[in-house]
Design an enzyme around this catalytic site. Structure first.
Site, PDB file in Angstrom:
ATOM      1  N   GLY A 176       1.027  -1.307  -0.155  1.00 58.84           N
ATOM      2  CA  GLY A 176       0.050   0.084   0.071  1.00 58.84           C
ATOM      3  C   GLY A 176       0.835   1.263  -0.026  1.00 58.84           C
ATOM      4  N   LYS A 177       2.133   1.376  -0.480  1.00 55.67           N
ATOM      5  CA  LYS A 177       2.866   2.438  -0.639  1.00 55.67           C
ATOM      6  C   LYS A 177       2.194   3.521  -1.444  1.00 55.67           C
ATOM      7  CE  LYS A 177       6.214   0.336  -2.457  1.00 55.67           C
ATOM      8  NZ  LYS A 177       5.787  -1.296  -2.191  1.00 55.67           N
TER       9      LYS A 177
ATOM     10  N   LYS B  28       8.516   8.617  -8.442  1.00 52.59           N
ATOM     11  CA  LYS B  28       8.649   7.017  -8.694  1.00 52.59           C
ATOM     12  C   LYS B  28       9.761   6.592  -9.131  1.00 52.59           C
ATOM     13  CE  LYS B  28       6.730   2.472  -8.407  1.00 52.59           C
ATOM     14  NZ  LYS B  28       6.402   1.894  -7.160  1.00 52.59           N
TER      15      LYS B  28
ATOM     16  N   GLU C  75       8.044   7.441  -4.090  1.00 55.58           N
ATOM     17  CA  GLU C  75       7.462   6.078  -3.503  1.00 55.58           C
ATOM     18  C   GLU C  75       8.731   5.071  -4.157  1.00 55.58           C
ATOM     19  OE1 GLU C  75       4.034   4.177  -5.474  1.00 55.58           O
ATOM     20  OE2 GLU C  75       4.608   2.337  -4.739  1.00 55.58           O
ATOM     21  N   GLY C  76       9.127   4.100  -3.338  1.00 54.15           N
ATOM     22  CA  GLY C  76      10.157   3.013  -3.745  1.00 54.15           C
ATOM     23  C   GLY C  76       9.257   2.016  -4.416  1.00 54.15           C
ATOM     24  N   ALA C  77      10.418   1.223  -4.783  1.00 57.67           N
ATOM     25  CA  ALA C  77       9.797   0.004  -5.557  1.00 57.67           C
ATOM     26  C   ALA C  77       9.881  -1.175  -4.415  1.00 57.67           C
ATOM     27  CB  ALA C  77      10.384  -0.403  -6.861  1.00 57.67           C
ATOM     28  N   GLY C  78       8.928  -1.863  -4.165  1.00 55.59           N
ATOM     29  CA  GLY C  78       9.007  -3.058  -3.033  1.00 55.59           C
ATOM     30  C   GLY C  78       9.477  -2.410  -1.646  1.00 55.59           C
TER      31      GLY C  78
HETATM   32  N1  LIG Z   1      -6.190   1.202   2.361  1.00 53.26           N
HETATM   33  C1  LIG Z   1      -6.510   0.727   1.235  1.00 53.26           C
HETATM   34  N2  LIG Z   1      -7.950   0.459   1.052  1.00 53.26           N
HETATM   35  C2  LIG Z   1      -8.332  -0.010  -0.147  1.00 53.26           C
HETATM   36  N3  LIG Z   1      -7.441  -0.581  -0.914  1.00 53.26           N
HETATM   37  C3  LIG Z   1      -6.100  -0.427  -0.787  1.00 53.26           C
HETATM   38  C4  LIG Z   1      -5.797   0.203   0.341  1.00 53.26           C
HETATM   39  N4  LIG Z   1      -4.127   0.102   0.337  1.00 53.26           N
HETATM   40  C5  LIG Z   1      -3.892  -0.484  -0.643  1.00 53.26           C
HETATM   41  N5  LIG Z   1      -4.996  -1.009  -1.471  1.00 53.26           N
HETATM   42  C6  LIG Z   1      -5.182  -1.848  -2.782  1.00 53.26           C
HETATM   43  O1  LIG Z   1      -4.213  -2.698  -2.625  1.00 53.26           O
HETATM   44  C7  LIG Z   1      -3.341  -2.874  -3.800  1.00 53.26           C
HETATM   45  C8  LIG Z   1      -1.837  -2.865  -3.239  1.00 53.26           C
HETATM   46  O2  LIG Z   1      -1.707  -1.431  -2.889  1.00 53.26           O
HETATM   47  P1  LIG Z   1      -0.574  -0.371  -3.598  1.00 53.26           P
HETATM   48  O3  LIG Z   1      -0.528  -0.448  -4.941  1.00 53.26           O
HETATM   49  O4  LIG Z   1      -0.697   0.891  -2.968  1.00 53.26           O
HETATM   50  O5  LIG Z   1       0.727  -1.347  -2.934  1.00 53.26           O
HETATM   51  P2  LIG Z   1       2.373  -1.025  -3.296  1.00 53.26           P
HETATM   52  O6  LIG Z   1       2.875  -1.234  -2.097  1.00 53.26           O
HETATM   53  O7  LIG Z   1       2.288   0.389  -3.700  1.00 53.26           O
HETATM   54  O8  LIG Z   1       2.644  -1.798  -4.339  1.00 53.26           O
HETATM   55  P3  LIG Z   1       3.918  -1.724  -5.245  1.00 53.26           P
HETATM   56  O9  LIG Z   1       5.009  -2.466  -4.445  1.00 53.26           O
HETATM   57  O10 LIG Z   1       3.409  -2.702  -6.411  1.00 53.26           O
HETATM   58  O11 LIG Z   1       4.243  -0.363  -5.726  1.00 53.26           O
HETATM   59  C9  LIG Z   1      -3.888  -2.050  -4.666  1.00 53.26           C
HETATM   60  O12 LIG Z   1      -4.943  -2.610  -5.385  1.00 53.26           O
HETATM   61  C10 LIG Z   1      -4.694  -0.815  -3.852  1.00 53.26           C
HETATM   62  O13 LIG Z   1      -5.672  -0.394  -4.648  1.00 53.26           O
HETATM   63 MG   LIG Z   2       3.021   1.182  -5.590  1.00 56.48          MG
END
Ligand SMILES: Nc1ncnc2c1ncn2[C@@H]1O[C@H](COP(=O)(O)OP(=O)(O)OP(=O)(O)O)[C@@H](O)[C@H]1O
Ligand SMILES: [Mg+2]
Length: 244
Positions: free
Chosen positions: A16-17, A39, A117-120
């Site tokens: 969820g970053k 990013k 925002e980082g990756a992973g």
């Molecule tokens: N608080 C939240 N409420 C609803 N959906 C969420 C929430 N947080 C994350 N999600 C959903 O979960 C998934 C992963 O979230 P997100 O893309 O923000 O993760 P990330 O850490 O950025 O991933 P990545 O490493 O691919 O960049 C997405 O589909 C996002 O819409």
């Molecule tokens: Mg992301």
């Protein structure tokens, strides 16, 4: 507030970053702050009108409503959903950290606050022998760690904090994200365990928001939930502190 930046990392991919970075962007904009996003490398980009496009980048840009060139916001858009080093190698792209740092400096100059925002997570390789951790060290921003609420998160979160501290990164705190309406026993007890052992502040617990999706580019309820559940004033204070 002059030209500050904050880095959003996670305990893992998919924690969820992007959602947290977007929530923070909305909360800062509500306070009249001009926000930019970055990013450094996006992977898993699908072609859109012939060019690779990143859902993360579109979501972040939408939240801050900035008009920066996409190749500054994200210097490397890579197709395969892999660590940047691997995706780049398989595509024949050479990742130049200098280009990432120059983009960062330019965007930071343009905005009051730049959210990166980082990756992973921290040990994701950006290029050969160079990890996300090294990039954060190079740009010297405070770091927010996004963690998941479920079983396994105590270990992942403590490992991430420990590595960040060992490398003398400035850890601003942790945000637990996507907290379910009906938490399991692990999810109910994890926040306190993280508070007890993590040697850094738990800045908030962001709930699952039904109207929020990176893939669908929707933000409904994100700002309200972020304001209610995350300590935005504390993050702001950290941003205002003198750079070390
Ligand atoms: N608080 C939240 N409420 C609803 N959906 C969420 C929430 N947080 C994350 N999600 C959903 O979960 C998934 C992963 O979230 P997100 O893309 O923000 O993760 P990330 O850490 O950025 O991933 P990545 O490493 O691919 O960049 C997405 O589909 C996002 O819409
Ligand atoms: Mg992301």
């Amino acid at each position: 507030m002059a030209h500050r930046a904050i880095f959003i990392t996670g305990t893992d991919t998919g924690v969820g970053k992007t959602v947290v970075a977007a929530g923070l962007a909305l909360a800062l904009r509500k306070r009249g702050i001009d926000v930019g996003v970055m990013k450094p490398a996006a992977t898993g980009c699908r072609p859109k009108r012939g060019k690779p496009a990143s859902e993360d980048v579109e979501y972040l840009v939408g939240a801050c409503d900035c008009e920066d060139e996409r190749d500054l916001v994200c210097p490397y858009l890579l197709r395969e959903p892999l660590a940047p080093e691997v995706a780049a190698r398989r595509e024949g792209v050479r990742i130049d950290v200098g280009r990432i740092v120059r983009s960062f400096n330019e965007l930071r100059r343009r905005h009051e606050v730049l959210i990166v925002e980082g990756a992973g997570g921290l040990f994701v390789p950006v290029r050969k022998g160079y990890f996300m951790l090294d990039l954060i060290e190079a740009i010297r921003t405070p770091v927010i760690i996004v963690a998941r609420p479920a079983l396994g998160t105590i270990n992942h979160t403590l490992l991430t904090v420990e590595v960040a501290r060992a490398r003398k990164l400035d850890v601003a705190g942790i945000i637990i994200n996507d907290y379910p309406a009906r938490p399991s026993v692990a999810e109910r007890t994890n926040p306190d365990m993280i508070r007890r052992y993590a040697t850094t502040r738990l800045l908030g617990i962001l709930p699952h928001c039904r109207g929020v999706s990176v893939e669908r580019n929707t933000y409904n309820g994100l700002l309200a939930a972020f304001e209610k559940r995350v300590d935005v004033p504390r993050i702001l204070n950290r941003l205002k502190e003198k750079r070390r």
